[in-house]
Motif scaffolding. Structure first.
Motif, PDB file in Angstrom:
ATOM      1  N   VAL A 116      -0.525  47.046 -24.578  1.00 59.06           N
ATOM      2  CA  VAL A 116      -0.485  45.793 -25.330  1.00 59.06           C
ATOM      3  C   VAL A 116      -1.865  45.160 -25.282  1.00 59.06           C
ATOM      4  N   GLY A 117      -2.143  44.318 -26.275  1.00 66.08           N
ATOM      5  CA  GLY A 117      -3.468  43.716 -26.367  1.00 66.08           C
ATOM      6  C   GLY A 117      -3.639  42.482 -25.525  1.00 66.08           C
ATOM      7  N   GLU A 118      -2.543  41.745 -25.290  1.00 67.59           N
ATOM      8  CA  GLU A 118      -2.627  40.546 -24.472  1.00 67.59           C
ATOM      9  C   GLU A 118      -1.231  40.148 -23.992  1.00 67.59           C
ATOM     10  N   VAL A 119      -1.231  39.341 -22.938  1.00 61.74           N
ATOM     11  CA  VAL A 119       0.006  38.843 -22.334  1.00 61.74           C
ATOM     12  C   VAL A 119      -0.062  37.323 -22.320  1.00 61.74           C
ATOM     13  N   VAL A 120       1.036  36.676 -22.728  1.00 62.94           N
ATOM     14  CA  VAL A 120       1.092  35.222 -22.751  1.00 62.94           C
ATOM     15  C   VAL A 120       2.359  34.763 -22.051  1.00 62.94           C
ATOM     16  N   ALA A 121       2.388  33.490 -21.682  1.00 62.10           N
ATOM     17  CA  ALA A 121       3.582  32.919 -21.057  1.00 62.10           C
ATOM     18  C   ALA A 121       4.782  33.081 -21.982  1.00 62.10           C
ATOM     19  N   HIS A 122       5.941  33.318 -21.388  1.00 65.33           N
ATOM     20  CA  HIS A 122       7.132  33.591 -22.195  1.00 65.33           C
ATOM     21  C   HIS A 122       7.436  32.449 -23.165  1.00 65.33           C
ATOM     22  N   ASP A 123       7.264  31.227 -22.701  1.00 65.30           N
ATOM     23  CA  ASP A 123       7.591  30.094 -23.572  1.00 65.30           C
ATOM     24  C   ASP A 123       6.493  29.789 -24.588  1.00 65.30           C
ATOM     25  N   ARG A 124       5.422  30.587 -24.576  1.00 65.07           N
ATOM     26  CA  ARG A 124       4.321  30.386 -25.519  1.00 65.07           C
ATOM     27  C   ARG A 124       4.196  31.500 -26.545  1.00 65.07           C
ATOM     28  N   ILE A 125       4.978  32.577 -26.406  1.00 69.46           N
ATOM     29  CA  ILE A 125       4.714  33.750 -27.240  1.00 69.46           C
ATOM     30  C   ILE A 125       4.911  33.448 -28.721  1.00 69.46           C
ATOM     31  N   ASP A 126       5.951  32.713 -29.081  1.00 73.94           N
ATOM     32  CA  ASP A 126       6.184  32.430 -30.501  1.00 73.94           C
ATOM     33  C   ASP A 126       5.046  31.610 -31.094  1.00 73.94           C
ATOM     34  N   ASP A 127       4.626  30.582 -30.372  1.00 72.76           N
ATOM     35  CA  ASP A 127       3.541  29.739 -30.872  1.00 72.76           C
ATOM     36  C   ASP A 127       2.224  30.508 -30.942  1.00 72.76           C
ATOM     37  N   HIS A 128       1.973  31.321 -29.920  1.00 71.96           N
ATOM     38  CA  HIS A 128       0.711  32.057 -29.882  1.00 71.96           C
ATOM     39  C   HIS A 128       0.646  33.072 -31.018  1.00 71.96           C
ATOM     40  N   VAL A 129       1.734  33.805 -31.224  1.00 72.80           N
ATOM     41  CA  VAL A 129       1.750  34.786 -32.310  1.00 72.80           C
ATOM     42  C   VAL A 129       1.648  34.086 -33.661  1.00 72.80           C
ATOM     43  N   ARG A 169       2.503  60.755 -18.337  1.00 77.07           N
ATOM     44  CA  ARG A 169       3.207  60.194 -17.181  1.00 77.07           C
ATOM     45  C   ARG A 169       4.329  59.259 -17.620  1.00 77.07           C
ATOM     46  N   LEU A 170       4.028  58.402 -18.601  1.00 73.92           N
ATOM     47  CA  LEU A 170       5.041  57.457 -19.071  1.00 73.92           C
ATOM     48  C   LEU A 170       6.241  58.188 -19.669  1.00 73.92           C
ATOM     49  N   ILE A 171       5.980  59.260 -20.424  1.00 68.68           N
ATOM     50  CA  ILE A 171       7.071  59.986 -21.072  1.00 68.68           C
ATOM     51  C   ILE A 171       7.777  60.925 -20.096  1.00 68.68           C
ATOM     52  N   PHE A 172       7.019  61.647 -19.269  1.00 70.22           N
ATOM     53  CA  PHE A 172       7.645  62.580 -18.334  1.00 70.22           C
ATOM     54  C   PHE A 172       8.526  61.873 -17.308  1.00 70.22           C
ATOM     55  N   PHE A 173       8.040  60.752 -16.771  1.00 71.99           N
ATOM     56  CA  PHE A 173       8.781  60.038 -15.733  1.00 71.99           C
ATOM     57  C   PHE A 173       9.715  58.965 -16.295  1.00 71.99           C
ATOM     58  N   GLY A 174       9.531  58.605 -17.569  1.00 66.24           N
ATOM     59  CA  GLY A 174      10.346  57.543 -18.145  1.00 66.24           C
ATOM     60  C   GLY A 174      10.056  56.192 -17.528  1.00 66.24           C
ATOM     61  N   ASP A 175       8.815  55.998 -17.084  1.00 60.26           N
ATOM     62  CA  ASP A 175       8.462  54.761 -16.380  1.00 60.26           C
ATOM     63  C   ASP A 175       8.605  53.534 -17.270  1.00 60.26           C
ATOM     64  N   ARG A 176       9.007  52.434 -16.653  1.00 58.70           N
ATOM     65  CA  ARG A 176       9.034  51.129 -17.307  1.00 58.70           C
ATOM     66  C   ARG A 176       7.922  50.297 -16.688  1.00 58.70           C
ATOM     67  N   VAL A 177       7.063  49.742 -17.513  1.00 64.30           N
ATOM     68  CA  VAL A 177       5.924  48.980 -16.998  1.00 64.30           C
ATOM     69  C   VAL A 177       6.068  47.519 -17.398  1.00 64.30           C
ATOM     70  N   ASP A 178       5.654  46.636 -16.504  1.00 63.18           N
ATOM     71  CA  ASP A 178       5.712  45.220 -16.846  1.00 63.18           C
ATOM     72  C   ASP A 178       4.528  44.858 -17.735  1.00 63.18           C
ATOM     73  N   ALA A 179       4.522  43.612 -18.198  1.00 61.85           N
ATOM     74  CA  ALA A 179       3.527  43.199 -19.183  1.00 61.85           C
ATOM     75  C   ALA A 179       2.105  43.323 -18.654  1.00 61.85           C
ATOM     76  N   THR A 180       1.897  42.957 -17.389  1.00 60.55           N
ATOM     77  CA  THR A 180       0.549  43.028 -16.817  1.00 60.55           C
ATOM     78  C   THR A 180       0.040  44.445 -16.785  1.00 60.55           C
TER      79      THR A 180
END
Length: 258
Positions: free
Chosen positions: A179-192, A160-171
């Motif tokens: 993806v394995g987890e989602v974090v606040a944008h201003d926290r991603i560098d520190d969390h990683v 479905r993702l490839i046939f339709f070319g869908d873009r999905v948000d982080a959630t």
């Protein structure tokens, strides 16, 4: 080495951070950038990096994809060479002898999604948007997406993702296992950075061996993978890290790994 479109930093703990640095082009991947990534991966491997973090510069994009302005007029032989270069980089990420974390801090489309798929772990900013969007350009994933995506999200979801070319948000990406987890944008560098530091403190050779064994799930029949696991597991006995790890456990203290 220094490059114009990427940077590589390796800290004292052995955490290597490879940043695609073309924010004005949303970190899209032209030939020069792919070749630079290949060189940086060699440098990080030779430096015996214990963890590799892949990310993009700026606030908008991880890697927005391959460079469409470059691709537009390619001949079939030129496109083949471009595909082979992209595959080589993705394969090098997948086979890198240490855990690789994709810090997806924004757009990750097409080739950008494919490089993220080649990493071991994917952490997304809440602002991330991810997709295999090639179909709307009249092409298909060319750097491994048709093979790696279904391993994470299952066959029909990948189709479905490839046939339709869908873009999905982080959630949604997290819900489908992209993806394995989602974090606040201003926290991603520190969390990683925290994840990378924790991994860097683990026994390097054992982590490398574990990665190689798990990668075999996708490359060999199960019995071959199980045979490799048996050899790899027993081969770690007698190493400093095996002895130190077990002694530290029995003595209820922190291990001092090589």
């Amino acid at each position: 080495m220094t490059w114009e479109t990427i940077s590589l930093d390796i800290d004292d703990d052995g955490v290597a951070t490879l940043t695609i640095d073309r924010p004005e082009k949303l970190n899209s991947l032209n030939v020069t950038t792919l070749e630079a990534i290949r060189e940086a991966l060699t440098e990080a491997e030779e430096a015996e990096a214990r963890v590799l973090v892949l990310t993009g510069a700026g606030e908008e994009a991880f890697i927005a994809g391959a460079d469409i302005s470059y691709m537009k007029d390619l001949s079939t032989p030129e496109a083949q060479a471009y595909a082979e270069l992209g595959h080589e980089v993705a394969d090098r990420l997948e086979a890198f002898p240490a855990p690789v974390i994709a810090a997806i801090n924004g757009y990750a489309f097409g080739g950008g999604c494919e490089l993220a798929l080649a990493c071991d772990l994917r952490v997304a900013s809440e602002n991330a948007i991810i997709g295999q969007t090639e179909i709307d350009l009249g092409i298909v994933p060319g750097w491994g997406g048709s093979q790696r995506l279904s391993r994470l999200v299952g066959d029909e979801t990948a189709r479905r993702l490839i046939f339709f070319g869908d873009r999905v948000d982080a959630t949604d990406a997290n819900e489908i296992g992209l993806v394995g987890e989602v974090v606040a944008h201003d926290r991603i560098d520190d969390h990683v950075a925290e994840l990378a530091a924790e991994l860097a403190a683990k026994p390097r050779f054992a982590l490398s061996t574990a990665k190689e064994a798990m990668n075999m799930v996708h490359e060999q029949p199960q019995q071959a993978g199980l045979a490799f696991e048996r050899r790899a597991w027993s081969g770690l006995f007698g190493t400093h890290d095996q002895r130190e790890g077990m002694e530290a456990f029995l003595e209820d203290r922190e291990a001092d790994f090589e």
